[in-house]
Design an enzyme around this catalytic site. Sequence first.
Site: not given
Lengths: 170, 140
Positions: B31, B1
């Site tokens: 997510g 990320t």
Amino acid sequence: MKPIIIVHGGAGDISESRIQGKFDGVKVAVRAGYEKLMNGGSALDSVEAAVVSMELDENFNAGYGSVLNLNGEVEMEASIMWGQDLISGAVTLIKEFQHPISIARKVLTDTPHSFLGGNGAKLFALEKGFQQVPPESLISESAKEALNDFLNKGDDQRTEIGRKDEGGVG
Amino acid sequence: TVGAVAIDADGHIAVATSTGGINGKMVGRIGDTPLIGGGTYADDNVGGISTTGHGESILKYCLAHTIIKLMEGGLDADTATRQAVNGMTARLNNTAGAITLSKNGDVGIHFSSKRMAWAYVKNDKVYYGIEHDQTLEEPL
């Protein structure tokens, strides 16, 4: 107000071999975002530029270099938010575009909605002129190796990317 | 990320977060990253946050919004970030990290994972790190 930007390039069990690439990538990204701010760009311009930079860099789990799902595909997601009036844009299940963050920004600026997913997000991106890329062009060798490790070694080896190091639980 | 938080010359705050998710995830899994309040939050009256780490835990804990609320309650950016990340890990036994800017430009950086890569620019210097208690610097 003196402009400022901060970036991150992911948390977890980052292996020693990936540290230098992460360092290089976050420094390039933060400079890209800062340059926008110094040239009169908005905070939105700045954070998009920084994230776009990391979406191009295989050292990060975003854009090119994203980890793979159980089918061996890249499925990406992104969000962006503007603090003046709390508006936001987000996309998920993006497979065929290089920069999910830029599509998310278009959701923020060009729709009355906050969050688009799957085929709707794809159709919206095409409508806004984003160019499709072959899904395999987003897959790095590291991501393939990480999925193979995961499939061969099971859940205890799960990590953002690469093998799990001892001592980490990310 | 990956993520970024910025404040421009007009004092406006923006936050962006992007990810490929978690290695070996189920097809269709989503997510925390695209969920406002989980992976991303910005409010000109308080600050901005981008998070990274175990997505299912971050979204259960509404990590970005938790940090914002702690700052709204009077904590500084670094203390709020540390308290929320550690609180999530204590409650859910998974790790995360977050970067935070207060509306005044104060920086918060904390992670309960082994490592997190970060960088920011202040006073014509680039500060960066990846290990706990590590801050390196170089000229802009």
